[in-house]
Structures are given as structure tokens and as C-alpha cells.
Design a protein around this motif. Structure first.
Motif, PDB file in Angstrom:
ATOM      1  N   GLU A  18       3.419  -6.594  -6.611  1.00 17.59           N
ATOM      2  CA  GLU A  18       4.686  -6.902  -7.290  1.00 17.59           C
ATOM      3  C   GLU A  18       5.007  -8.391  -7.215  1.00 17.59           C
ATOM      4  OE1 GLU A  18       9.182  -5.171  -7.395  1.00 17.59           O
ATOM      5  OE2 GLU A  18       8.299  -5.504  -5.421  1.00 17.59           O
ATOM      6  N   GLN A  19       4.751  -9.010  -6.067  1.00 15.78           N
ATOM      7  CA  GLN A  19       5.011 -10.445  -5.932  1.00 15.78           C
ATOM      8  C   GLN A  19       4.124 -11.253  -6.875  1.00 15.78           C
ATOM      9  OE1 GLN A  19       4.517 -11.540  -1.822  1.00 15.78           O
ATOM     10  NE2 GLN A  19       6.051 -10.083  -1.131  1.00 15.78           N
ATOM     11  N   THR A  20       2.902 -10.785  -7.070  1.00 15.57           N
ATOM     12  CA  THR A  20       1.941 -11.497  -7.913  1.00 15.57           C
ATOM     13  C   THR A  20       2.165 -11.244  -9.400  1.00 15.57           C
ATOM     14  OG1 THR A  20       0.324 -11.332  -6.130  1.00 15.57           O
ATOM     15  CG2 THR A  20      -0.536 -11.830  -8.325  1.00 15.57           C
ATOM     16  N   ALA A  21       2.513 -10.002  -9.749  1.00 16.24           N
ATOM     17  CA  ALA A  21       2.646  -9.628 -11.166  1.00 16.24           C
ATOM     18  C   ALA A  21       3.847  -8.701 -11.367  1.00 16.24           C
ATOM     19  CB  ALA A  21       1.367  -8.953 -11.642  1.00 16.24           C
ATOM     20  N   PRO A  22       5.053  -9.239 -11.261  1.00 17.55           N
ATOM     21  CA  PRO A  22       6.248  -8.395 -11.397  1.00 17.55           C
ATOM     22  C   PRO A  22       6.438  -7.815 -12.795  1.00 17.55           C
ATOM     23  CG  PRO A  22       6.866 -10.713 -11.286  1.00 17.55           C
ATOM     24  CD  PRO A  22       5.391 -10.637 -10.994  1.00 17.55           C
ATOM     25  N   GLU A  23       5.703  -8.327 -13.773  1.00 14.54           N
ATOM     26  CA  GLU A  23       5.758  -7.777 -15.127  1.00 14.54           C
ATOM     27  C   GLU A  23       4.973  -6.473 -15.228  1.00 14.54           C
ATOM     28  OE1 GLU A  23       5.209 -12.310 -15.308  1.00 14.54           O
ATOM     29  OE2 GLU A  23       4.285 -10.636 -14.255  1.00 14.54           O
ATOM     30  N   LYS A  47      -2.704 -11.252 -15.107  1.00 10.59           N
ATOM     31  CA  LYS A  47      -1.694 -10.966 -14.076  1.00 10.59           C
ATOM     32  C   LYS A  47      -1.967  -9.622 -13.411  1.00 10.59           C
ATOM     33  CE  LYS A  47       2.146 -13.685 -14.235  1.00 10.59           C
ATOM     34  NZ  LYS A  47       3.027 -14.030 -13.173  1.00 10.59           N
ATOM     35  N   ALA A  48      -2.285  -8.604 -14.213  1.00  9.53           N
ATOM     36  CA  ALA A  48      -2.565  -7.271 -13.671  1.00  9.53           C
ATOM     37  C   ALA A  48      -3.758  -7.313 -12.721  1.00  9.53           C
ATOM     38  CB  ALA A  48      -2.824  -6.279 -14.801  1.00  9.53           C
ATOM     39  N   GLU A  49      -4.805  -8.029 -13.115  1.00  8.83           N
ATOM     40  CA  GLU A  49      -5.981  -8.162 -12.250  1.00  8.83           C
ATOM     41  C   GLU A  49      -5.650  -8.908 -10.968  1.00  8.83           C
ATOM     42  OE1 GLU A  49      -9.215  -9.794 -14.596  1.00  8.83           O
ATOM     43  OE2 GLU A  49     -10.019  -7.753 -14.755  1.00  8.83           O
ATOM     44  N   ALA A  50      -4.854  -9.965 -11.061  1.00  9.48           N
ATOM     45  CA  ALA A  50      -4.474 -10.727  -9.869  1.00  9.48           C
ATOM     46  C   ALA A  50      -3.674  -9.841  -8.920  1.00  9.48           C
ATOM     47  CB  ALA A  50      -3.667 -11.960 -10.265  1.00  9.48           C
ATOM     48  N   GLY A  51      -2.765  -9.046  -9.457  1.00 10.68           N
ATOM     49  CA  GLY A  51      -1.986  -8.130  -8.622  1.00 10.68           C
ATOM     50  C   GLY A  51      -2.862  -7.095  -7.943  1.00 10.68           C
ATOM     51  N   ALA A  52      -3.856  -6.592  -8.651  1.00  7.83           N
ATOM     52  CA  ALA A  52      -4.779  -5.614  -8.066  1.00  7.83           C
ATOM     53  C   ALA A  52      -5.633  -6.255  -6.971  1.00  7.83           C
ATOM     54  CB  ALA A  52      -5.674  -5.020  -9.156  1.00  7.83           C
ATOM     55  N   VAL A  57      -5.198  -2.821   0.583  1.00  7.93           N
ATOM     56  CA  VAL A  57      -5.858  -1.533   0.794  1.00  7.93           C
ATOM     57  C   VAL A  57      -6.636  -1.072  -0.441  1.00  7.93           C
ATOM     58  CG1 VAL A  57      -4.261  -0.792   2.592  1.00  7.93           C
ATOM     59  CG2 VAL A  57      -3.747  -0.245   0.208  1.00  7.93           C
ATOM     60  N   ALA A  58      -6.790  -1.957  -1.416  1.00  9.43           N
ATOM     61  CA  ALA A  58      -7.557  -1.688  -2.641  1.00  9.43           C
ATOM     62  C   ALA A  58      -7.095  -0.412  -3.345  1.00  9.43           C
ATOM     63  CB  ALA A  58      -9.048  -1.637  -2.335  1.00  9.43           C
ATOM     64  N   ALA A  59      -5.786  -0.273  -3.505  1.00 12.22           N
ATOM     65  CA  ALA A  59      -5.221   0.899  -4.171  1.00 12.22           C
ATOM     66  C   ALA A  59      -5.139   0.722  -5.684  1.00 12.22           C
ATOM     67  CB  ALA A  59      -3.832   1.194  -3.614  1.00 12.22           C
ATOM     68  N   LEU A  60      -5.428  -0.472  -6.176  1.00 14.22           N
ATOM     69  CA  LEU A  60      -5.294  -0.768  -7.603  1.00 14.22           C
ATOM     70  C   LEU A  60      -6.600  -1.280  -8.175  1.00 14.22           C
ATOM     71  CD1 LEU A  60      -1.934  -2.683  -7.310  1.00 14.22           C
ATOM     72  CD2 LEU A  60      -2.238  -0.453  -8.403  1.00 14.22           C
ATOM     73  N   ARG A  61      -6.825  -0.913  -9.441  1.00 13.47           N
ATOM     74  CA  ARG A  61      -8.002  -1.413 -10.146  1.00 13.47           C
ATOM     75  C   ARG A  61      -7.668  -1.471 -11.627  1.00 13.47           C
ATOM     76  NH1 ARG A  61     -14.151   0.702 -10.671  1.00 13.47           N
ATOM     77  NH2 ARG A  61     -13.418   1.646 -12.564  1.00 13.47           N
ATOM     78  N   VAL A  62      -7.982  -2.581 -12.270  1.00 13.16           N
ATOM     79  CA  VAL A  62      -7.779  -2.727 -13.709  1.00 13.16           C
ATOM     80  C   VAL A  62      -9.105  -2.385 -14.384  1.00 13.16           C
ATOM     81  CG1 VAL A  62      -7.152  -4.285 -15.576  1.00 13.16           C
ATOM     82  CG2 VAL A  62      -6.012  -4.488 -13.357  1.00 13.16           C
ATOM     83  N   VAL A  63      -9.038  -1.435 -15.313  1.00 14.19           N
ATOM     84  CA  VAL A  63     -10.238  -0.935 -15.972  1.00 14.19           C
ATOM     85  C   VAL A  63     -10.104  -1.150 -17.473  1.00 14.19           C
ATOM     86  CG1 VAL A  63     -11.651   1.123 -16.348  1.00 14.19           C
ATOM     87  CG2 VAL A  63     -10.446   0.836 -14.196  1.00 14.19           C
ATOM     88  N   SER A  64     -11.126  -1.738 -18.072  1.00 15.35           N
ATOM     89  CA  SER A  64     -11.109  -1.928 -19.517  1.00 15.35           C
ATOM     90  C   SER A  64     -11.477  -0.604 -20.192  1.00 15.35           C
ATOM     91  CB  SER A  64     -12.060  -3.034 -19.932  1.00 15.35           C
ATOM     92  OG  SER A  64     -13.396  -2.623 -19.725  1.00 15.35           O
ATOM     93  N   GLU A  65     -11.089  -0.451 -21.448  1.00 17.05           N
ATOM     94  CA  GLU A  65     -11.391   0.772 -22.201  1.00 17.05           C
ATOM     95  C   GLU A  65     -12.888   1.077 -22.173  1.00 17.05           C
ATOM     96  OE1 GLU A  65      -9.376   3.005 -23.951  1.00 17.05           O
ATOM     97  OE2 GLU A  65      -7.707   2.048 -22.948  1.00 17.05           O
TER      98      GLU A  65
END
Length: 70
Positions: A18-23, A47-52, A57-65
Motif C-alpha cells: 500500500e505504501q508503494t502503490a496506494p492506487e 506500480k503494481a509490480e513494485a508493490g508486489a 512474505v511474497a503474497a502478491l504477484r502481477v501476472v500478464s494475460e
């Protein structure tokens, strides 16, 4: 377009995403993560990738279509 994969069992509510990518990411009053977008528009992809990436704890991952279709 990209989407975010979120592992709620791993999330500990640190809030660095959230601090990195509040959008893109928001913690509610109970420190539960809320994704503010279903699909990540191109202008928020970095931004989404930076937040992930900052999730300790690696709970986030941005995945392309195309990546998700494999």
C-alpha cells in the motif's frame, strides 16, 4: 492487461504494498488487503509490480494475460 494474484493466507498485513502503490493496494481497518483494481491498467503496471516486489512474505504477484494462459 495484467492481473494480481494474491495469497491471503500468506499476507501478514505489513502494508508495504500500500505504501508503494496506494492506487492498487489498500489495507482495511483490520489490516486485510484489498485490491483496488481487478485488472491492472498499463499505466499502473509498474506500480503494481513494485508493490508486489516489496511484500516481505511474497503474497502478491502481477501476472500478464499471456503468462496466466500457460
Amino acid at each position: 492487461m495484467s492481473r494480481i494474484e494474491f495469497d491471503g493466507d500468506r499476507c501478514e498485513g505489513h502494508g508495504l504494498c500500500e505504501q508503494t502503490a496506494p492506487e492498487v493496494y489498500r489495507l482495511d481497518d483490520d489490516a486485510e488487503l484489498e485490491l483496488l483494481v481487478d485488472e491492472v491498467p498499463p499505466e499502473l503496471h509498474a506500480k503494481a509490480e513494485a508493490g508486489a516486489r516489496v511484500c516481505p512474505v511474497a503474497a502478491l504477484r502481477v501476472v500478464s494475460e499471456s503468462e496466466g494462459a500457460q
